[in-house]
Design a protein around this motif. Structure first.
Motif, PDB file in Angstrom:
ATOM      1  N   ARG A   1       0.798  -1.231   0.000  1.00 49.71           N
ATOM      2  CA  ARG A   1       0.000   0.000   0.000  1.00 49.71           C
ATOM      3  C   ARG A   1       0.826   1.275   0.000  1.00 49.71           C
ATOM      4  O   ARG A   1       0.568   2.183  -0.782  1.00 49.71           O
ATOM      5  N   GLU A   2       1.787   1.375   0.900  1.00 46.93           N
ATOM      6  CA  GLU A   2       2.563   2.623   1.026  1.00 46.93           C
ATOM      7  C   GLU A   2       3.250   2.984  -0.286  1.00 46.93           C
ATOM      8  O   GLU A   2       3.207   4.138  -0.720  1.00 46.93           O
ATOM      9  N   GLN A   3       3.867   2.006  -0.926  1.00 50.63           N
ATOM     10  CA  GLN A   3       4.571   2.268  -2.188  1.00 50.63           C
ATOM     11  C   GLN A   3       3.594   2.695  -3.277  1.00 50.63           C
ATOM     12  O   GLN A   3       3.895   3.575  -4.068  1.00 50.63           O
TER      13      GLN A   3
ATOM     14  N   ILE B   1       1.180   6.796  -6.841  1.00 49.14           N
ATOM     15  CA  ILE B   1       0.009   7.539  -7.339  1.00 49.14           C
ATOM     16  C   ILE B   1       0.197   9.027  -7.095  1.00 49.14           C
ATOM     17  O   ILE B   1      -0.045   9.848  -7.982  1.00 49.14           O
ATOM     18  N   THR B   2       0.657   9.368  -5.909  1.00 51.80           N
ATOM     19  CA  THR B   2       0.866  10.769  -5.569  1.00 51.80           C
ATOM     20  C   THR B   2       1.930  11.397  -6.477  1.00 51.80           C
ATOM     21  O   THR B   2       1.748  12.509  -6.981  1.00 51.80           O
ATOM     22  N   ALA B   3       3.009  10.670  -6.721  1.00 53.22           N
ATOM     23  CA  ALA B   3       4.097  11.183  -7.563  1.00 53.22           C
ATOM     24  C   ALA B   3       3.681  11.315  -9.027  1.00 53.22           C
ATOM     25  O   ALA B   3       4.192  12.177  -9.737  1.00 53.22           O
ATOM     26  N   CYS B   4       2.749  10.479  -9.466  1.00 52.00           N
ATOM     27  CA  CYS B   4       2.442  10.387 -10.897  1.00 52.00           C
ATOM     28  C   CYS B   4       1.088  10.964 -11.293  1.00 52.00           C
ATOM     29  O   CYS B   4       0.753  10.964 -12.481  1.00 52.00           O
ATOM     30  N   LYS B   5       0.335  11.465 -10.358  1.00 54.29           N
ATOM     31  CA  LYS B   5      -1.042  11.854 -10.681  1.00 54.29           C
ATOM     32  C   LYS B   5      -1.135  12.928 -11.759  1.00 54.29           C
ATOM     33  O   LYS B   5      -2.116  12.978 -12.485  1.00 54.29           O
ATOM     34  N   GLU B   6      -0.123  13.768 -11.905  1.00 51.35           N
ATOM     35  CA  GLU B   6      -0.176  14.821 -12.920  1.00 51.35           C
ATOM     36  C   GLU B   6       0.721  14.528 -14.125  1.00 51.35           C
ATOM     37  O   GLU B   6       0.729  15.301 -15.079  1.00 51.35           O
ATOM     38  N   ILE B   7       1.439  13.418 -14.080  1.00 53.82           N
ATOM     39  CA  ILE B   7       2.314  13.045 -15.193  1.00 53.82           C
ATOM     40  C   ILE B   7       1.466  12.833 -16.449  1.00 53.82           C
ATOM     41  O   ILE B   7       0.441  12.163 -16.415  1.00 53.82           O
TER      42      ILE B   7
ATOM     43  N   HIS C   1       6.767  -2.296  -5.654  1.00 50.37           N
ATOM     44  CA  HIS C   1       5.763  -3.366  -5.640  1.00 50.37           C
ATOM     45  C   HIS C   1       4.794  -3.216  -6.811  1.00 50.37           C
ATOM     46  O   HIS C   1       3.629  -3.580  -6.702  1.00 50.37           O
ATOM     47  N   PHE C   2       5.279  -2.689  -7.925  1.00 48.06           N
ATOM     48  CA  PHE C   2       4.425  -2.466  -9.079  1.00 48.06           C
ATOM     49  C   PHE C   2       3.818  -3.782  -9.550  1.00 48.06           C
ATOM     50  O   PHE C   2       4.487  -4.811  -9.603  1.00 48.06           O
TER      51      PHE C   2
END
Length: 140
Positions: free
Chosen positions: A99-101, A106-112, A136-137
């Motif tokens: 979950r944490e990863q 998601i937070t890092a990539c939400k605007e990518i 953990h992708f």
């Protein structure tokens, strides 16, 4: 399509039951999404398998496959990531050790890719970013 909607509804309604899924159980549930989206996008299965190995060739069918998966999970609408819903789903359905990863990814990539106008390409850019930001992708 009807079975996908039923599965999504069941997962949403009974998330307490599914909140402790093992990785294998989760992937079994995701098989229906994979089959539907492979057919819809007409993608080569080898390309799909390569996603979990970090292989992201700029193949239009593969890009549309990633879009189909996230759209089927109701995490993408009109090519835009619904980050809040994605995080809620991660915290509900993924095993605790992942979950944490995933939330960090998601937070890092939400605007990518938000500047990309083509929805499949935009989603593909996000999935590639998720891979880069998550040890953990996992992708169906």
């Amino acid at each position: 399509m009807k079975s996908i909607l039923i599965l999504t509804l069941l997962l949403s309604c009974f998330n307490g039951i599914y909140s402790n899924l093992t990785l294998d159980e989760l992937m079994d549930l995701m098989k229906a999404f994979r089959q539907q989206c492979e057919t819809k996008s007409n993608v080569d299965e080898e390309l799909v398998d390569g996603i979990n190995l970090g292989k992201f060739p700029k193949d239009p069918a593969l890009m549309c496959y990633t879009h189909c998966i996230l759209e089927s999970l109701n995490m993408i609408r009109k090519g835009k990531l619904k980050a809040d819903l994605a995080i809620k789903n991660v915290n509900t359905f993924l095993p605790a050790n992942m979950r944490e990863q995933w939330v960090r990814g998601i937070t890092a990539c939400k605007e990518i890719g938000d500047e990309i106008t083509e929805p499949c390409e935009r989603t593909f850019a996000k999935v590639e970013c998720f891979y880069s930001n998550n040890d953990h992708f996992l992708f169906p």
